[in-house]
Design an enzyme around this catalytic site. Sequence first.
Site, PDB file in Angstrom:
ATOM      1  CE1 TYR A  15      -3.379  -2.683   0.082  1.00  0.00           C
ATOM      2  CE2 TYR A  15      -3.772  -2.239   2.392  1.00  0.00           C
ATOM      3  CZ  TYR A  15      -4.072  -2.939   1.234  1.00  0.00           C
ATOM      4  OH  TYR A  15      -5.068  -3.894   1.251  1.00  0.00           O
TER       5      TYR A  15
HETATM    6  N1  LIG Z   1      -7.010  -8.144   0.307  1.00  0.00           N
HETATM    7  C1  LIG Z   1      -7.249  -7.383  -0.731  1.00  0.00           C
HETATM    8  O1  LIG Z   1      -6.963  -7.753  -1.886  1.00  0.00           O
HETATM    9  C2  LIG Z   1      -7.869  -6.035  -0.534  1.00  0.00           C
HETATM   10  C3  LIG Z   1      -8.352  -5.317  -1.651  1.00  0.00           C
HETATM   11  C4  LIG Z   1      -8.935  -4.072  -1.421  1.00  0.00           C
HETATM   12  C5  LIG Z   1      -9.003  -3.566  -0.126  1.00  0.00           C
HETATM   13  N2  LIG Z   1      -8.509  -4.277   0.923  1.00  0.00           N
HETATM   14  C6  LIG Z   1      -8.598  -3.778   2.318  1.00  0.00           C
HETATM   15  O2  LIG Z   1      -9.948  -3.420   2.574  1.00  0.00           O
HETATM   16  C7  LIG Z   1     -10.013  -2.059   3.012  1.00  0.00           C
HETATM   17  C8  LIG Z   1     -11.324  -1.482   2.558  1.00  0.00           C
HETATM   18  O3  LIG Z   1     -11.428  -1.606   1.134  1.00  0.00           O
HETATM   19  P1  LIG Z   1     -11.951  -0.399   0.290  1.00  0.00           P
HETATM   20  O4  LIG Z   1     -11.205   0.836   0.651  1.00  0.00           O
HETATM   21  O5  LIG Z   1     -11.950  -0.815  -1.137  1.00  0.00           O
HETATM   22  O6  LIG Z   1     -13.453  -0.312   0.870  1.00  0.00           O
HETATM   23  P2  LIG Z   1     -14.787   0.396   0.369  1.00  0.00           P
HETATM   24  O7  LIG Z   1     -15.528   0.670   1.610  1.00  0.00           O
HETATM   25  O8  LIG Z   1     -15.459  -0.444  -0.657  1.00  0.00           O
HETATM   26  O9  LIG Z   1     -14.321   1.746  -0.335  1.00  0.00           O
HETATM   27  C9  LIG Z   1     -13.806   2.773   0.445  1.00  0.00           C
HETATM   28  C10 LIG Z   1     -13.813   4.058  -0.370  1.00  0.00           C
HETATM   29  O10 LIG Z   1     -15.160   4.443  -0.649  1.00  0.00           O
HETATM   30  C11 LIG Z   1     -15.314   5.845  -0.446  1.00  0.00           C
HETATM   31  N3  LIG Z   1     -16.165   6.005   0.731  1.00  0.00           N
HETATM   32  C12 LIG Z   1     -16.115   5.289   1.898  1.00  0.00           C
HETATM   33  N4  LIG Z   1     -17.064   5.694   2.743  1.00  0.00           N
HETATM   34  C13 LIG Z   1     -17.735   6.691   2.129  1.00  0.00           C
HETATM   35  C14 LIG Z   1     -18.835   7.497   2.493  1.00  0.00           C
HETATM   36  N5  LIG Z   1     -19.423   7.334   3.690  1.00  0.00           N
HETATM   37  N6  LIG Z   1     -19.282   8.410   1.606  1.00  0.00           N
HETATM   38  C15 LIG Z   1     -18.700   8.550   0.403  1.00  0.00           C
HETATM   39  N7  LIG Z   1     -17.656   7.821  -0.010  1.00  0.00           N
HETATM   40  C16 LIG Z   1     -17.175   6.890   0.850  1.00  0.00           C
HETATM   41  C17 LIG Z   1     -13.915   6.398  -0.213  1.00  0.00           C
HETATM   42  O11 LIG Z   1     -13.304   6.675  -1.478  1.00  0.00           O
HETATM   43  P3  LIG Z   1     -13.407   8.085  -2.249  1.00  0.00           P
HETATM   44  O12 LIG Z   1     -13.889   9.123  -1.277  1.00  0.00           O
HETATM   45  O13 LIG Z   1     -12.024   8.329  -2.734  1.00  0.00           O
HETATM   46  O14 LIG Z   1     -14.392   7.817  -3.335  1.00  0.00           O
HETATM   47  C18 LIG Z   1     -13.212   5.211   0.415  1.00  0.00           C
HETATM   48  O15 LIG Z   1     -11.808   5.275   0.302  1.00  0.00           O
HETATM   49  C19 LIG Z   1      -8.741  -1.425   2.449  1.00  0.00           C
HETATM   50  O16 LIG Z   1      -8.336  -0.270   3.160  1.00  0.00           O
HETATM   51  C20 LIG Z   1      -7.760  -2.540   2.597  1.00  0.00           C
HETATM   52  O17 LIG Z   1      -7.263  -2.591   3.931  1.00  0.00           O
HETATM   53  C21 LIG Z   1      -7.963  -5.508   0.736  1.00  0.00           C
END
Ligand SMILES: NC(=O)c1ccc[n+]([C@@H]2O[C@H](COP(=O)([O-])OP(=O)(O)OC[C@H]3O[C@@H](n4cnc5c(N)ncnc54)[C@H](OP(=O)(O)O)[C@@H]3O)[C@@H](O)[C@H]2O)c1
Length: 358
Positions: A59
């Site tokens: 990351y």
């Molecule tokens: N193992 C793996 O392959 C893998 C892959 C992906 C993620 N992960 C882990 O999972 C965690 C979460 O994944 P993710 O970040 O993809 O989760 P997600 O909840 O699907 O997306 C999070 C993104 O959505 C937007 N967001 C979140 N809450 C919001 C709200 N209340 N209102 C408006 N926009 C909102 C933000 O992006 P914007 O504001 O920029 O739009 C935020 O960065 C990561 O931090 C990581 O630790 C693991």
Amino acid sequence: MSLTQFRALGRSGLVVSPLCLGTMTFGPGDWGVDEAGSRQIFDAYRDAGGNFVDTADIYSGGVSEELVGKFLADTGSRDEIVLATKFGFNGSRSPLAADQDRAGNPHAGGAGSKNIRRALDASLRRLRTDYIDLYWMHIWDGVTPIDEIVQTLGDLVRAGKIRHYALSDMPAWVAMKAATIAAERRVPGPIAMQVEYSLVARDIEAEHVPAAREGGMGIMPWSPLAGGFLTGKYQRDTPRDGGRLSGANPFGDSKFTDRNWEILAVLRTVAHEQGCTPAQAALAWVMGRRGVTSTLIGARTVSQLQGNLAAADIRLTDDQQDHLDRISAPTPGFSASLTGPMIRRMVFGGHDVTGWAD
Ligand SMILES: NC(=O)c1ccc[n+]([C@@H]2O[C@H](COP(=O)([O-])OP(=O)(O)OC[C@H]3O[C@@H](n4cnc5c(N)ncnc54)[C@H](OP(=O)(O)O)[C@@H]3O)[C@@H](O)[C@H]2O)c1
């Protein structure tokens, strides 16, 4: 359910919050947050009672781990936080387009013993600690025998450099084989699976969910908001400007399908009934799914984080749950058809026989 309603992850004594702070947004990058913003998110999560933080060596090119290490040291919270990081992706290739012809070092990625030990030492340095609570294989490399992965990670548990290990982004059979080898050889086995899981990504239900249960692994959904799609902030016929799913991103346009817009429409209705946001309703749905122990949440701002943390207190009604289940149900494939009630009735002479795992 608050963040302090701790639960054990998989078949282990590792006690974690139901929402885990994902730190993929920490550090530079198209969707990243600078150090001050990352620190605010980290502090807000701890202030809310959360004890579970997830990062990865890859990351922000290692900056996410460096920031998490700094915040843990500054707050003196190493002992109370369950610290998770990952190895597997190769960080040796330069992100510069001009360098893309130059191949990287194959030993800077993968699940072979040589890379795991190299990656772990580098993560420990960046995280300013001498042990990891939960060490994830970020992705299966398709090459390393599962025996070698179990042997290496089990040895690291025994050496005290990691407390537990777990598997992310792998076929279900790989996780099941790892759990079986570990049990048969009486060595430490994987305690969790980290997989994409949300209202618009339910593929794991056919194979991973039953394998996790059988193998004693807790499920940790990633991208529970589908990268932001399920917040409802994108409009169907309006150009996307701003937000992770705008412009170049790993998901591309894949979340913007007719089916997903239909799911979002029902999600909006449910959220309206509940008096919450679509993001909170989407998180409440996934947190309530079978096998899910702790759900990863990602945030770019403190207000996003705080809004999403409130999902821990939302209870969907049976009708709401049912409505969301039905609209988002995956098309049953071969695997799902093998475990359905119809087959049991065919096998047990018309009786609805239940098993220990039901
Ligand atoms: N193992 C793996 O392959 C893998 C892959 C992906 C993620 N992960 C882990 O999972 C965690 C979460 O994944 P993710 O970040 O993809 O989760 P997600 O909840 O699907 O997306 C999070 C993104 O959505 C937007 N967001 C979140 N809450 C919001 C709200 N209340 N209102 C408006 N926009 C909102 C933000 O992006 P914007 O504001 O920029 O739009 C935020 O960065 C990561 O931090 C990581 O630790 C693991």
